[in-house]
Design an enzyme around this catalytic site. Structure first.
Site, PDB file in Angstrom:
ATOM      1  N   CYS A  44      71.514 -27.968 -93.548  1.00 52.96           N
ATOM      2  CA  CYS A  44      71.185 -28.073 -94.968  1.00 52.96           C
ATOM      3  C   CYS A  44      72.447 -27.810 -95.782  1.00 52.96           C
ATOM      4  O   CYS A  44      73.501 -27.475 -95.243  1.00 52.96           O
ATOM      5  CB  CYS A  44      70.078 -27.096 -95.360  1.00 52.96           C
ATOM      6  N   ASP A  51     105.073 -45.513-112.639  1.00 46.62           N
ATOM      7  CA  ASP A  51     103.742 -45.198-113.125  1.00 46.62           C
ATOM      8  C   ASP A  51     103.208 -43.887-112.554  1.00 46.62           C
ATOM      9  O   ASP A  51     102.204 -43.366-113.048  1.00 46.62           O
ATOM     10  CB  ASP A  51     102.748 -46.315-112.761  1.00 46.62           C
ATOM     11  N   CYS A 102      74.390 -24.585 -95.230  1.00 46.61           N
ATOM     12  CA  CYS A 102      75.316 -24.519 -94.097  1.00 46.61           C
ATOM     13  C   CYS A 102      76.720 -24.948 -94.534  1.00 46.61           C
ATOM     14  O   CYS A 102      77.724 -24.369 -94.099  1.00 46.61           O
ATOM     15  CB  CYS A 102      74.834 -25.417 -92.962  1.00 46.61           C
ATOM     16  N   ASP A 113     100.875 -49.526-111.415  1.00 44.93           N
ATOM     17  CA  ASP A 113     101.442 -49.914-110.136  1.00 44.93           C
ATOM     18  C   ASP A 113     102.942 -49.672-110.213  1.00 44.93           C
ATOM     19  O   ASP A 113     103.582 -50.021-111.204  1.00 44.93           O
ATOM     20  CB  ASP A 113     101.154 -51.396-109.876  1.00 44.93           C
ATOM     21  N   ASP A 121      98.992 -51.106-117.185  1.00 51.29           N
ATOM     22  CA  ASP A 121     100.380 -51.521-117.038  1.00 51.29           C
ATOM     23  C   ASP A 121     100.364 -53.049-116.887  1.00 51.29           C
ATOM     24  O   ASP A 121      99.296 -53.643-116.678  1.00 51.29           O
ATOM     25  CB  ASP A 121     100.999 -50.847-115.821  1.00 51.29           C
TER      26      ASP A 121
END
Length: 808
Positions: free
Chosen positions: A107, A706, A110, A702, A512
């Site tokens: 569960c 960036d 845990c 990219d 961009d």
């Protein structure tokens, strides 16, 4: 003492190593031990008040090394570098990370227990468990703690952990399902038999029944209910005991109390021939709870299916080329530099470069790209993708945890195990709720005991079971796992847990240009040289300066340079967002935008394109050349921007390129707000300005320049073809590089948050409704069991809606 005057171990009589100090105080006297195992066993004997064992023993004890479980001894094997190569990656000098399988998770409590226990170990940097897949991601400092120590710590609280292996996890899943079915079968069979006897007992209460017959039926019910409690309900008791051992109140504590108290009270009533028996409630409790958890387990495993599909992409075997011919080897035996043959229709076993042949590669399961991509010599291929047409010979470059597939798996695991703010709040509420529930149950039980003792016991049982906060803790993880898995199949990789939650709140999207709205596959449209330098020579100089870069601009010059390029550059330094400088034959050169390279009068330029990117080359004295680079707009870029604007997003285009090129692309896709000639610090300033106004910003970019901007935005998305640095800084990665999938991500984010709110609303509504009804005695024990199971199942099934198409 031995004949060589060596001190003997008090426990096993083996020699005590010199300079060792394993001491145990036995009967007020310090005794030396030969090893930590003997020390631990002897201390356990002392702590248990059994020191007379040493007085009455007739022989020495066996070495305690044998008393240490064999499994724990074998865990030290996982510290060996040659074994870690296949499943451990190194982030820093000493920081390592690995994926583990956890057995015994039943569960959400845990998961919480494991995370809390392991995270407290010195040297553990991070430990997260994915409840849906039962996989854990652990990062640790190798200089402070070993992997075997972490595995032993998990074992010490009653769970089994081992390095992740797709085949082994499938075996674990099968074992989990088989065990659950067996427990469910025993509980179901027992519940049916006990219920038939219970009907007879209830009828006897009204019409009268011989005392002997009644007592006989009670004993038969006890006999049938016993295997249900001790076998079928064992998982509840085991989980509750694990929680209590570390002084925590997990969700199975109230369930175990209800089952255990009802069984004990019924046994006492049967033996003493007095009071009421609740064997029917006990067996039905267990059956309905197990049925709910079995259905939840099936739904949970389906929610994590995308992650499982990824790990199954790699083949088990590969054909390696050797001087003696081809040989079939396990993929785990491959090393960097090996050459492998891949037949048509076969999966590529590792990341590599094609050295012979040309073919089409199907990357659909990895990137969401539906069409095969043509690949030829010197082009990179990704392990796990499928060769379609012709045989290929590939030179292996990355294996194990260094492959693209392993990186994607790690990022997906990280996203599914990291908890967004709404999930952390729910977990805190659930943790306190169990304690509050036990206090409330006590109070309600005392009230009913004073007013109606006959009703008190079963009302307490119903209250313990019906209000278990499982649904509250499952509400967010189930939805996040389903959503991230669904997006992964589309080619949108979520790498951070907060990404979808934040994406749903975005007000501004900043694009961009190069490699984002455009394909980033720049081509040299034209060039102009000055001072008499030859065109090819200028291209060779530019390529030398860009030799260490992954930027799309660099690829243009590297492709146009002479092969091999005889020009080499030294002391290369990239200036983020501006260009690159380096030393060639003692002369300093610069390559980049006009402002960085020369600040020269640009009226000398010829053949200037309205949309071309201008890259200048200059030495210390003068401009040598200018290059006009063209790019192609991505398919459906305009449609994607239009759809995002229709959703109420403000779209900006912010680029380091010149005004002409930026305006041209903005006009093509329908973006009104643009910023051009922006340095990285300028882009950061734009983002901070919007954030200071209370806006939520998504950055899509990219390239190396960036990376800092991606890190500054509230949520960031990197293109799949971008540099590793850019992807590492991003919260999501668009592996498919297909912009409509970006639109899908925004839709999925909105749906995910809506479903999380629905789940939390349902969980709170259910508990607020069930709590007073159970306290007033309107909910029978069997109804409580059905209600608690159904509430958790509703949450998981609602989350599974995210596995469907994202079109809304």
């Amino acid at each position: 003492m031995t004949g060589n005057n060596e001190q003997e171990c008090f426990h096993c009589s083996l020699p005590v190593p010199k300079n060792s100090s394993y001491i145990v105080k036995i009967d007020e006297k310090e005794q030396a031990m030969c090893c930590p195992g003997c020390q631990a066993v002897a201390q356990a004997i002392v702590d248990g008040g059994l020191t007379s064992f040493y007085q009455f023993r007739t022989d020495t004890s066996p070495t305690a090394r044998a008393a240490v479980p064999e499994v724990l001894q074998e865990l030290t094997l996982y510290d060996k570098p040659e074994l870690q190569r296949s499943f451990v990656s190194t982030d820093d000098k000493n920081i390592k990370q690995a994926s583990l399988i956890l057995e015994g998770i039943v569960c959400a409590a845990c998961v919480w227990l494991n995370e809390r226990h392991i995270s407290a170990l010195p040297g553990v940097v991070e430990f997260r468990v994915n409840y849906s897949t039962h996989r854990a991601r652990v990062r640790w400092d190798e200089s402070q703690i070993k992997l075997s120590d972490i595995l032993q710590a998990i074992s010490s609280i009653g769970y089994i952990a081992h390095p992740f292996d797709a085949g082994r996890q499938e075996a674990v899943y099968k074992k989990e399902r088989a065990t659950a079915l067996k427990r469910l079968f025993v509980a179901g069979l027992g519940a049916m038999q006990v219920m038939m006897l219970a009907v007879a007992l209830y009828a006897g209460d009204y019409s009268g029944m011989d005392a002997g017959i009644e007592n006989f039926m009670r004993w038969v019910s006890l006999f049938i209910a016993t295997p249900v409690v001790f076998y079928s309900a064992r998982s509840f008791f085991s989980s509750a005991w694990r929680d209590l051992k570390v002084r925590q109140l997990g969700m199975d504590v109230p369930v175990s109390l209800a089952i255990g108290l009802a069984y004990i009270a019924s046994c006492w009533a049967t033996i003493s021939r007095s009071g009421e028996v609740y064997f029917d409630s006990v067996t039905m409790f267990t059956f309905f709870l197990l049925a709910g958890r079995f259905l939840e387990m099936a739904a949970r495993q389906k929610a994590g299916q995308a992650a499982e599909e990824l790990v199954k992409l790699l083949p088990a075997m590969a054909t390696r080329l050797t001087n003696d011919g081809d040989e079939t080897v396990a993929v785990t035996e491959l090393i960097s530099g090996d050459k492998v043959r891949v037949k048509p229709g076969a999966s590529i076993p590792a990341d590599g470069v094609i050295v012979e042949g040309r073919s089409s590669i199907d990357e659909s399961l990895l990137t969401g790209e539906s069409y095969p991509l043509a690949k030829t010599i010197n082009e990179k291929v990704i392990g796990g993708t499928v060769n379609i047409e012709s045989p290929l010979v590939i030179e292996v470059t990355n294996i194990g945890e260094d492959t693209v597939l392993a990186s994607i798996q790690r990022l997906l695991d990280r996203a599914q195990t990291e908890k967004p703010g709404i999930a952390k709040t729910a977990d805190k509420v659930a943790a306190w709720f169990v304690g509050f529930l036990l206090v409330l149950v006590t109070a309600v039980g005392l009230w009913w005991w004073e007013h109606d003792p006959e009703q008190a016991f079963w009302i307490v049982l119903s209250l313990l079971v019906v209000t278990c906060p499982c649904a509250l803790s499952l509400a967010t993880p189930a939805a996040m796992t389903a959503a991230t898995g669904s997006l992964t199949r589309l080619g949108v990789l979520t790498t951070r847990g907060h990404a979808l939650e934040t994406l749903a709140k975005v007000t501004h999207i900043i694009f961009d240009k190069t490699g984002t709205l455009t394909k980033g596959r720049l081509v040299l449209e034209s060039l102009q040289t000055f001072t008499g330098i030859e065109e090819q020579q200028s291209l060779n100089i530019a390529a030398a300066l860009e030799s260490g870069s992954e930027h799309p601009v660099a690829k243009v010059f590297l492709q146009k340079a002479s092969q091999p390029n005889t020009v080499t550059a030294e002391n290369i330094e990239a200036v983020s967002g501006q260009g690159v400088t380096g030393l060639i034959d003692g002369i300093q050169y610069r390559l980049g935008c006009a402002a960085y390279v020369c600040n020269a009068e640009l009226s000398i330029l010829k053949n200037k394109s309205e949309h071309a990117t201008e890259i200048f080359l200059a030495n210390e004295k003068e401009v040598l050349a200018v290059y006009f680079l063209g790019d192609e707009l991505r398919e459906q870029a305009a449609e994607s921007v239009c759809t995002l604007k229709a959703q109420g997003k403000k779209i900006w285009l912010v680029s380091g390129d010149n005004e002409t090129a930026v305006s041209y692309i903005a006009k093509q896709v329908g973006i009104e707000t643009t910023r051009h000639s922006m340095k990285p610090e300028d882009k950061l300033a734009v983002i901070h300005e919007l954030q200071n106004q209370g806006e939520v910003v998504a950055m899509i970019g990219d390239g190396v320049n960036d990376a800092p901007v991606l890190a500054a935005a509230q949520v960031s998305i990197a293109m799949g073809g971008g540099t590793q640095l850019a992807q590492a800084s991003a919260d999501m990665v668009l592996l498919s590089e297909h912009l409509p999938h970006l639109v899908d991500a925004f839709k999925m984010a909105k749906r995910s948050v809506n479903i999380i709110h629905q789940n939390l609303g349902w969980a709170l509504f259910y508990n607020l409704l069930a709590l007073p009804l159970a306290s007033m005695g309107y909910i029978a024990p069997w109804m409580a069991a059905i209600g608690m199971s159904a509430s958790s199942l509703v949450v998981v099934l609602n989350a599974l809606r995210l596995n469907k198409s994202v079109d809304i």
